[in-house]
Design a protein around this motif. Structure first.
Motif, PDB file in Angstrom:
ATOM      1  N   GLY A 126       4.323  -0.203   3.353  1.00  0.00           N
ATOM      2  CA  GLY A 126       3.780   0.032   2.243  1.00  0.00           C
ATOM      3  C   GLY A 126       3.049   1.404   2.266  1.00  0.00           C
ATOM      4  O   GLY A 126       2.307   1.698   1.423  1.00  0.00           O
TER       5      GLY A 126
ATOM      6  N   GLY B 298       4.306   4.183   2.297  1.00  0.00           N
ATOM      7  CA  GLY B 298       5.047   5.169   1.841  1.00  0.00           C
ATOM      8  C   GLY B 298       6.323   5.896   2.552  1.00  0.00           C
ATOM      9  O   GLY B 298       6.631   7.076   2.200  1.00  0.00           O
ATOM     10  N   LYS B 299       6.527   5.383   3.437  1.00  0.00           N
ATOM     11  CA  LYS B 299       7.602   5.924   4.495  1.00  0.00           C
ATOM     12  C   LYS B 299       8.947   6.400   3.639  1.00  0.00           C
ATOM     13  O   LYS B 299       9.349   7.666   3.692  1.00  0.00           O
ATOM     14  N   THR B 300       9.340   5.200   3.093  1.00  0.00           N
ATOM     15  CA  THR B 300      10.741   5.402   2.229  1.00  0.00           C
ATOM     16  C   THR B 300      10.413   6.512   0.843  1.00  0.00           C
ATOM     17  O   THR B 300      11.367   7.567   1.011  1.00  0.00           O
ATOM     18  N   THR B 301       9.444   6.451   0.374  1.00  0.00           N
ATOM     19  CA  THR B 301       9.345   7.310  -0.747  1.00  0.00           C
ATOM     20  C   THR B 301       9.051   8.769  -0.030  1.00  0.00           C
ATOM     21  O   THR B 301       9.666   9.791  -0.530  1.00  0.00           O
TER      22      THR B 301
ATOM     23  N   LYS C  13      -0.300   9.295  -1.056  1.00  0.00           N
ATOM     24  CA  LYS C  13      -1.375   8.526  -2.207  1.00  0.00           C
ATOM     25  C   LYS C  13      -2.860   9.250  -2.026  1.00  0.00           C
ATOM     26  O   LYS C  13      -3.784   8.830  -2.411  1.00  0.00           O
TER      27      LYS C  13
ATOM     28  N   ASP D 127      -3.359  11.023  -4.476  1.00  0.00           N
ATOM     29  CA  ASP D 127      -3.790  11.051  -5.869  1.00  0.00           C
ATOM     30  C   ASP D 127      -4.669   9.734  -6.160  1.00  0.00           C
ATOM     31  O   ASP D 127      -5.326   9.795  -7.102  1.00  0.00           O
TER      32      ASP D 127
ATOM     33  N   GLY E  98       1.768  11.592  -5.347  1.00  0.00           N
ATOM     34  CA  GLY E  98       2.323  10.754  -6.469  1.00  0.00           C
ATOM     35  C   GLY E  98       3.638  10.018  -6.026  1.00  0.00           C
ATOM     36  O   GLY E  98       4.167  10.196  -5.008  1.00  0.00           O
ATOM     37  N   GLU E  99       4.089   9.184  -7.068  1.00  0.00           N
ATOM     38  CA  GLU E  99       5.114   8.442  -6.764  1.00  0.00           C
ATOM     39  C   GLU E  99       6.565   9.287  -7.034  1.00  0.00           C
ATOM     40  O   GLU E  99       7.449   8.780  -6.202  1.00  0.00           O
TER      41      GLU E  99
HETATM   42  N1  LIG Z   1       0.569   6.997  -5.965  1.00  0.00           N
HETATM   43  C1  LIG Z   1       1.383   7.267  -4.983  1.00  0.00           C
HETATM   44  N2  LIG Z   1       2.021   6.096  -4.385  1.00  0.00           N
HETATM   45  C2  LIG Z   1       2.984   6.346  -3.536  1.00  0.00           C
HETATM   46  C3  LIG Z   1       2.955   7.732  -2.987  1.00  0.00           C
HETATM   47  N3  LIG Z   1       3.739   7.583  -1.769  1.00  0.00           N
HETATM   48  C4  LIG Z   1       4.528   6.291  -1.795  1.00  0.00           C
HETATM   49  N4  LIG Z   1       3.679   5.671  -3.011  1.00  0.00           N
HETATM   50  C5  LIG Z   1       3.897   4.239  -3.507  1.00  0.00           C
HETATM   51  O1  LIG Z   1       3.641   3.389  -2.530  1.00  0.00           O
HETATM   52  C6  LIG Z   1       4.796   2.239  -2.405  1.00  0.00           C
HETATM   53  C7  LIG Z   1       5.239   1.937  -1.023  1.00  0.00           C
HETATM   54  O2  LIG Z   1       6.051   2.988  -0.618  1.00  0.00           O
HETATM   55  P1  LIG Z   1       7.485   2.841   0.290  1.00  0.00           P
HETATM   56  O3  LIG Z   1       7.888   4.238   0.552  1.00  0.00           O
HETATM   57  O4  LIG Z   1       8.170   1.669  -0.266  1.00  0.00           O
HETATM   58  O5  LIG Z   1       6.445   2.450   1.688  1.00  0.00           O
HETATM   59  P2  LIG Z   1       7.295   2.057   3.018  1.00  0.00           P
HETATM   60  O6  LIG Z   1       7.032   0.632   3.099  1.00  0.00           O
HETATM   61  O7  LIG Z   1       6.178   2.732   4.278  1.00  0.00           O
HETATM   62  O8  LIG Z   1       8.549   2.498   2.993  1.00  0.00           O
HETATM   63  C8  LIG Z   1       5.434   2.325  -3.436  1.00  0.00           C
HETATM   64  O9  LIG Z   1       5.199   1.760  -4.872  1.00  0.00           O
HETATM   65  C9  LIG Z   1       5.597   4.022  -3.687  1.00  0.00           C
HETATM   66  O10 LIG Z   1       5.856   4.392  -5.043  1.00  0.00           O
HETATM   67  C10 LIG Z   1       1.915   8.663  -3.233  1.00  0.00           C
HETATM   68  O11 LIG Z   1       2.182   9.827  -2.604  1.00  0.00           O
HETATM   69  N5  LIG Z   1       1.190   8.473  -4.476  1.00  0.00           N
END
Ligand SMILES: Nc1nc2c(ncn2[C@@H]2O[C@H](COP(=O)(O)OP(=O)(O)O)[C@@H](O)[C@H]2O)c(=O)[nH]1
Ligand SMILES: [Mg+2]
Length: 440
Positions: A105, A107-110, A240, A242, A267-268
Motif C-alpha cells: 500500500g 504506492g509501488k505499483t502506482t 502521497k 498530497d 496524487g493518484e
Molecule cells: N493520494 C495519493 N495516493 C496515492 C499516491 N500513490 C499511490 N496512491 C494510492 O495508494 C494506494 C496504494 O497504491 P499501490 O500502488 O497499489 O501500492 P503498492 O501496494 O505499494 O503497490 C492506491 O489507492 C493508490 O491510488 C499518491 O502520490 N497520492
C-alpha cells in the motif's frame, strides 16, 4: 501539498520580512516558531533542535556579510538550513534495472506507472515486470497500469517471482529501463525479506528504490534503515505528499539515512509526480521565489551600497536614482525580480502593474541619460528651458520629464519623513522595492 508546514513557514518569513525590528528577541521568537512548526510536521526532535541551533549560531556568531541586512541574512540562513534538512541536490536514475521495494500500500505499483510514463517522455523504452504473486490482484493491477501508459508488462504464468525476474530480463533485453514491482507486506517479515534478497541477487539491480508514503511520519526512518540493510537502497520516492500535513517527517527521516529522495508523488493519477529538487522545494515551502538566485544576482549587479543608503536617507541625486534603475535592470525583468524578493511572492499585485513600472523606468532612464552631470547631481537647477532641452534630447515629452522630477522629489520627501525607519532598513532589498513604487 505540505500545506501546514508551508503556510507556517510562509507566515514566519512574512513576520521576518515585515517585522519592524530584527533584534535578538525577534530572532529567538522566530526560532521558537520554526521549531514548533517542524515538530508539528513530524520532524524528529533531534533534527529540529539541530536546525534551530545552526540558525542561532550563524545569526549570533557569524558576521553578517557586508551589503546584507540581518533580516536578509537570517532569511538566507533559514533557507540554507532547510535545504540541508531536506536534502541537497536533485538526483536522477542511473542504469537499466530498477527494483522497487516497500510495504504493502505504499504506492509501488502506482509509482512504477508514473515513472514508466516519465521515462517514455524522455524517449526511453521502459518495461514493467510483475514480481508480486502473493496477492492475485497485484499482477492484474500492473497489467492495467501498462495498458494505460502503453508500456509492456511481463507477468509469469507459473507465478514464481524468481522465474519472472529471469524471464523478463531475457524478454526485455532491448528495452532501456526495466522496472521491477516486488511484493509488499504490512511489515517487513522474514519471508518477504528472504524473497527480496533472493530477487536482488537475481536481478542485480542498478537502483533499488524504496517507496514510502508521506503519512508514515517518523517511522519512515526505521523502515528506510531496515530495507537498506536488507537490499541496499539507492533512492527513495515519497508518495502521497498530497494527503498529509505532516510530510516533513517522512522526508526528513528518510534523508537522515543518507538516502536520496528522487521523486515525490502528489496524487493518484499518473501525472501527479515530480522530480524532487530540494532547493526549489524549500523555496516553495517558504513561499519565496528563488531566494538564492536573487542573492547571487544582487551581488552580480553590484548594487551600490552607498547609493542605496543615500536613498534610504532621502539624500540622493538623480544619478543615484539612475544607478539603481540600471542595477535593477541587470537583475532581469521586474516581474522576475519581484517574484524573487522575499515577501513579494505573497503580495498580489494588480495585473500589468509591473510591466507598467518597467516601461516607466525605461523612460526615466532615457531622460536621466539626457541630463548633464550637474543636473543629475543638483536636480533643483532644472528650469523649464532645461526641461524642454532634456525632453528633446531624450525623445520624450516634457510632461514625462516633469513626472520624473516629481517622482524624484516625492520619493525624497517620503524617505525623509520615514526617517528612522528608512535608516533601519538601509540597504535592504525591501527598501529598493519600495523605492520603485512597490508596496510590500
Ligand atoms: N493520494 C495519493 N495516493 C496515492 C499516491 N500513490 C499511490 N496512491 C494510492 O495508494 C494506494 C496504494 O497504491 P499501490 O500502488 O497499489 O501500492 P503498492 O501496494 O505499494 O503497490 C492506491 O489507492 C493508490 O491510488 C499518491 O502520490 N497520492
Ligand atoms: Mg503493488
Amino acid at each position: 501539498m505540505f500545506n501546514n508546514l508551508s503556510k507556517g513557514l510562509a507566515g514566519i518569513v512574512r513576520k521576518l520580512v515585515t517585522g519592524t525590528n530584527v533584534d535578538k528577541q525577534a530572532i529567538e521568537d522566530i526560532l521558537t516558531d520554526i521549531r514548533k512548526l517542524l515538530l508539528e510536521s513530524d520532524v524528529d526532535v533531534e533534527l529540529a533542535n539541530q536546525l534551530v541551533a545552526n540558525i542561532r549560531r550563524k545569526c549570533f556568531e557569524e558576521k553578517v556579510p557586508s551589503g546584507m541586512t540581518l533580516r536578509e541574512y537570517m532569511l538566507k540562513v533559514i533557507y540554507e538550513e532547510l535545504v540541508r534538512l531536506l536534502g541537497d541536490k536533485p538526483s536522477g536514475f542511473s542504469g537499466k534495472r530498477i527494483m522497487f521495494v516497500g510495504l504493502f500500500g505504499s504506492g509501488k505499483t502506482t509509482t512504477i506507472g508514473k515513472l514508466g510514463r516519465y521515462f517514455v517522455k524522455q524517449n526511453l523504452k521502459p518495461a514493467l515486470v510483475a514480481l508480486d504473486y502473493h496477492r492475485p490482484a497485484a499482477p492484474e493491477q500492473l497489467m492495467q497500469t501498462g495498458k494505460e501508459t502503453n508500456i509492456p508488462v511481463y507477468v509469469e504464468e507459473s507465478k514464481n517471482p524468481f522465474d519472472a525476474a529471469k524471464n523478463a530480463m531475457q524478454k526485455f533485453q532491448k528495452n532501456n529501463v526495466i522496472l521491477f514491482d516486488t511484493a509488499g507486506r504490512s511489515a517487513l517479515d522474514a519471508e518477504l525479506a528472504d524473497e527480496l534478497k533472493k530477487l536482488s541477487e537475481i536481478i542485480k539491480p542498478d537502483e533499488v528504490i524504496l517507496v514510502i508514503p508521506a503519512d508514515l511520519g517518523k517511522v519512515a526512518r526505521k523502515q528506510a534503515e531496515e530495507f537498506n540493510k536488507l537490499v541496499g537502497i539507492t533512492g527513495v520516492i515519497i508518495t502521497k505528499m498530497d494527503g498529509t500535513a505532516k510530510a516533513g517527517g517522512a522526508l526528513a527521516a528518510t534523508l537522515v539515512t543518507g538516502a536520496k529522495v528522487k521523486f515525490i508523488g502528489t496524487g493518484e493519477k499518473v501525472d501527479d509526480f515530480e522530480p524532487y529538487d530540494p532547493t526549489r522545494f524549500v523555496s516553495r515551502l517558504l513561499g519565496l521565489g528563488d531566494l538564492q538566485t536573487l542573492l547571487e544576482k544582487a551581488k552580480e549587479a553590484e548594487i551600490k551600497k552607498e547609493s542605496v543608503e543615500k536613498i534610504a536617507e532621502g539624500n540622493f541625486t538623480l544619478q543615484d536614482f539612475l544607478e539603481q534603475i540600471e542595477a535593477m535592470g541587470k537583475m532581469g525583468p521586474l516581474s522576475q525580480v519581484a517574484s524573487m524578493i522575499p515577501g513579494m511572492g505573497m503580495v498580489k499585485m494588480p495585473e500589468g502593474m509591473l510591466e507598467k513600472q518597467e516601461q516607466r523606468l525605461k523612460v526615466f532612464r532615457h531622460i536621466i541619460q539626457s541630463m548633464t552631470k550637474d543636473e543629475r547631481q543638483y536636480p533643483d537647477i532644472i528650469t523649464s528651458s532645461r526641461v524642454r532641452r532634456i525632453a528633446k534630447g531624450s525623445g520624450r515629452k516634457e510632461e514625462e520629464v516633469r513626472e520624473l522630477l516629481n517622482q524624484y522629489n516625492q520619493t525624497k520627501k517620503m524617505m525623509r519623513s520615514l526617517g528612522g525607519m528608512a535608516g533601519m532598513q538601509r540597504g535592504s532589498l525591501k527598501n529598493l522595492a519600495k523605492q520603485f513604487g512597490f508596496k510590500m
